[in-house]
Scaffold this motif. Sequence first.
Motif, PDB file in Angstrom:
ATOM      1  N   LYS A 134       0.915  -1.192   0.078  1.00  0.00           N
ATOM      2  CA  LYS A 134       0.006   0.021  -0.090  1.00  0.00           C
ATOM      3  C   LYS A 134       0.760   1.082   0.027  1.00  0.00           C
ATOM      4  CE  LYS A 134      -4.415   0.797   2.282  1.00  0.00           C
ATOM      5  NZ  LYS A 134      -5.221   0.766   3.623  1.00  0.00           N
ATOM      6  N   ALA A 135       1.831   1.188   0.829  1.00  0.00           N
ATOM      7  CA  ALA A 135       2.875   2.505   1.088  1.00  0.00           C
ATOM      8  C   ALA A 135       3.438   2.785  -0.275  1.00  0.00           C
ATOM      9  CB  ALA A 135       3.688   2.254   2.323  1.00  0.00           C
ATOM     10  N   MET A 136       3.982   1.652  -0.876  1.00  0.00           N
ATOM     11  CA  MET A 136       4.754   1.517  -2.095  1.00  0.00           C
ATOM     12  C   MET A 136       3.928   2.054  -3.042  1.00  0.00           C
ATOM     13  SD  MET A 136       6.791  -1.708  -3.572  1.00  0.00           S
ATOM     14  CE  MET A 136       5.368  -2.780  -4.236  1.00  0.00           C
ATOM     15  N   HIS A 137       2.769   1.747  -3.314  1.00  0.00           N
ATOM     16  CA  HIS A 137       1.803   2.115  -4.454  1.00  0.00           C
ATOM     17  C   HIS A 137       1.462   3.854  -4.224  1.00  0.00           C
ATOM     18  CE1 HIS A 137       0.419  -0.958  -7.101  1.00  0.00           C
ATOM     19  NE2 HIS A 137       1.222  -1.719  -6.112  1.00  0.00           N
ATOM     20  N   ALA A 138       1.321   4.144  -3.017  1.00  0.00           N
ATOM     21  CA  ALA A 138       0.939   5.409  -2.527  1.00  0.00           C
ATOM     22  C   ALA A 138       2.224   6.498  -3.109  1.00  0.00           C
ATOM     23  CB  ALA A 138       0.807   5.632  -1.181  1.00  0.00           C
ATOM     24  N   LYS A 139       3.405   5.956  -2.668  1.00  0.00           N
ATOM     25  CA  LYS A 139       4.622   6.824  -2.606  1.00  0.00           C
ATOM     26  C   LYS A 139       4.877   6.864  -4.226  1.00  0.00           C
ATOM     27  CE  LYS A 139       7.323   5.998   1.636  1.00  0.00           C
ATOM     28  NZ  LYS A 139       8.390   5.501   1.859  1.00  0.00           N
ATOM     29  N   THR A 140       4.839   5.742  -4.898  1.00  0.00           N
ATOM     30  CA  THR A 140       4.996   5.719  -6.576  1.00  0.00           C
ATOM     31  C   THR A 140       3.918   6.806  -7.125  1.00  0.00           C
ATOM     32  OG1 THR A 140       5.714   3.433  -6.160  1.00  0.00           O
ATOM     33  CG2 THR A 140       5.471   4.370  -8.440  1.00  0.00           C
ATOM     34  N   THR A 141       2.652   6.732  -6.646  1.00  0.00           N
ATOM     35  CA  THR A 141       1.742   7.566  -7.391  1.00  0.00           C
ATOM     36  C   THR A 141       2.170   9.157  -7.018  1.00  0.00           C
ATOM     37  OG1 THR A 141       0.111   5.795  -6.903  1.00  0.00           O
ATOM     38  CG2 THR A 141      -0.770   8.050  -7.381  1.00  0.00           C
ATOM     39  N   GLU A 142       2.729   9.312  -5.971  1.00  0.00           N
ATOM     40  CA  GLU A 142       3.212  10.664  -5.566  1.00  0.00           C
ATOM     41  C   GLU A 142       4.329  11.122  -6.286  1.00  0.00           C
ATOM     42  OE1 GLU A 142       5.597  12.729  -1.651  1.00  0.00           O
ATOM     43  OE2 GLU A 142       4.190  10.855  -1.297  1.00  0.00           O
ATOM     44  N   ILE A 143       5.332  10.109  -6.689  1.00  0.00           N
ATOM     45  CA  ILE A 143       6.377  10.486  -7.461  1.00  0.00           C
ATOM     46  C   ILE A 143       6.224  10.854  -9.011  1.00  0.00           C
ATOM     47  CG2 ILE A 143       8.660   9.972  -8.351  1.00  0.00           C
ATOM     48  CD1 ILE A 143       9.071   7.862  -5.685  1.00  0.00           C
ATOM     49  N   LEU A 144       5.176   9.778  -9.430  1.00  0.00           N
ATOM     50  CA  LEU A 144       4.881  10.082 -10.882  1.00  0.00           C
ATOM     51  C   LEU A 144       4.052  11.269 -10.815  1.00  0.00           C
ATOM     52  CD1 LEU A 144       3.596   6.386 -11.363  1.00  0.00           C
ATOM     53  CD2 LEU A 144       5.537   7.426 -12.416  1.00  0.00           C
TER      54      LEU A 144
END
Lengths: 325, 514
Positions: B129-139
């Motif tokens: 979950k955290a990984m997806h959230a952070k990825t979305t933030e960076i993208l």
Amino acid sequence: MTHLKSREAILFGAILGLLLVVATRFPGFVAPENLIAVFTDTSPLIVLAMGQMAVILTRCIDLSVAANLALTGMVCAMINVAAPDLPVGVILTVALAMGAMLGAINGILVWKLSIPPIVVTLGTMTIFRGIIFLLTEGKWINAHEMSPQFTGFPRADLLGMPVLGWIAVLVSAVMLLAMARTTLGRSIYAVGGNPHAAVYTGIDVGKTQFAAFVISGMLAGLTGYLWVARYSVAYVDIAGGFELDVVAACVIGGVSIAGGAGTVVGTLLGALFLGVVKNALPVVDISPFWQLAISGAAIIIAVAFNAQSGRTKGRVILKSAEHAQ
Amino acid sequence: MTFQASEQSGDTAFAPVLSLDNITKTFPGVKALDGVELHLYAGEVTALIGENGAGKSTVVKTLTGIYQPDGGQIMLDGKPVHFPTPQDAADAGVTAIHQETVLFDELTVAENVFIGHAPKNRFGLIDTKAMHAKTTEILASIGAPIDAGVKLKDLGIASRHLVAIARALSVEARVVIMDEPTAALSQTEIEELYDLVDTLKAQGKAILFISHKFDEIFRIADRFTVFRDGQFVGAGKMADIKEAELVQMMVGRAVEQLFPKRHAEIGDEVLKVVGYSHPTEFEDINFTLRRGEILGFYGLVGAGRSEFMQSLIGITRPSKGVVRIDGTVQVIRSPADAIQAGIVYVPEDRGKQGAIVDMPIFQNVTLPSLHKTSRNGFIRLAEEFAMAREYTERLDLRAASLNTNVGALSGGNQQKVVIAKWLATQPRVIILDEPTKGIDIGSKAAVHDFMSELAAQGLSVIMVSSEIPEILGMSDRVIVMREGRMVVELQGDDLSPETLVRHAVGIQTKGDAA
């Protein structure tokens, strides 16, 4: 090419060293008659390894050679039982043709259906053995059922060596010529060396692989008759697991499992190395388990050697270093 | 993930974030870097310029902990640092987007971005979950409209590049290294990348930008550093230097004419292609090619140019269309047919599709022409050697022996082997796909020179190229392709960078009635 030549020299040295060690404890082993016997005993392996080499060079593998050998050998024996007076020449022709046909089945599946060779030949390996069982219902064909001319041919003496040994010499010589001097041989190296580049130069990759499987099958069929005749017996499980010895001979002889690199002389030496190990160790009272361990170690050393020589040497960047090379 | 804007470029521009001082790196027998220096400043783009083999990639690997320097010092904020592993470099905030992006097809975007440093939950398992959230933030921060949950294999090449950039930014990056980032991108994608670089600059990151393309260096860089043959040549601000001076620093000599198209006698029609179509790749291609002519094919990456060429030589089958050579219809079902008909194709990816490195030079050269030097399948070695010698000498290939394996030759010589191979087939038409892609300026000039010589000797050349100066300099005529169709055929005064790009991207203007 130069590093391949040097590794062949190393392999040759290893065979000589092995013979030397055995000779110190049992001098009779290196007597000419015995060396001829060892060579003759190794002949089936040499013939099969020549075909396998062609296949591996094209980035494929043929695991069905031993099963092809057993099936073709059985058919030859059955023909002999049915028609004992049929000349050996006919039997040889049948063996070559049938072996080639079985090899062509592998080749077609790889070429036209693009199935990975290891899967295709694993399948045909089992199928060929199964067909023998269907043909014979598991019964053996024994020496007394075979005609003397049928069993006598591979053992007949010619200039001090059995015909079987001469066939290995002949097959090696033909393969040496074919690989070095024919367009097919060149295509086999090109396909294995760089399939993409081969396509652009107008070489049909699938067709070349098909040809390699036919060669391998043909030689397996030939060995099938010779094997059955030499041991005077045919049954479902003859030469069981022998395909692995054949692949091992190629690998020890320096044929790259990744395709494109390997020589006839190397393959010959690889097969001879295994033949000497198999024949020499029992003579000096080394247990068969050690024999397996030594063969296994030889394979790993050979592959490590391949990996080492395949490693890139780093790039030449400075102009001054370019001239120093 | 937060992007700090606190490091304002105005205050820190005088002291570099990251410096290389007197770095030396030796490989067995080769000095790849010989006392080089390089300084990167916060909020600025430094272009690293040099010919192929100048040592640029070695510097990148030294900066990212893949190689250890033999001598010299890496300084971060003025303090000496060591990067024994890539992880240490990443922890220090030095991150690279590599030339060949190393990503995993079967993993999702988020997994790719965080591979090796995925956030963990309290059981030590990956916190998806955290990984997806952070990825979305960076993208989102780089303006990439990509779903973090899709598998990488479902993305196009440009999106993959953005994922690679997101991956570089997933660590607290202070220094971002971009190694030829635009090599595989189309013009619009490149513009988007420039915007992204500007965003990163504004965030105060120090950027090292490696590129062969001068126009983009002048467009994007604030400073430059030039290497030549593993040595530092010079550095400065882009504002203070001219293109010609930079070229001279790179090559160490003045390059007078980059595209020396010589005059060639244009003769009779050799090749005529009518209505060539493929179900999915291209449609209705028509053109003629004359003796001694160089015909350029321009278009964006993915316009169908290479696909058409591969169909023309029989790798794929067209659905309809006719090829005539000297007026005679040719049926081309395989590359062998094409060679027979006199059409040869030198592919773009020469490493993968060109030479067979485990084979000696002479065997490589004769491979497609082997039938000429053999009888009944048996090769005549003397004839084969004579053929190999003739064509390697024609290309001035220097090697100890024709028995040398091609793998032992330098890249330039390998390319000569590939070209000798095709000339030995005595073609009428030679197709060169991106003939100078990824090679240095000195070698480029040699390739161009050679191309005009082929034309002058009466060969017809088709050149597929994405480099506008090359297309303009070398071609007698140019066909522009877009989305699998021929858009326009241009020659003479109609040829200009603007018209090429306009047709390639599909901007219609009133003047384009033709």
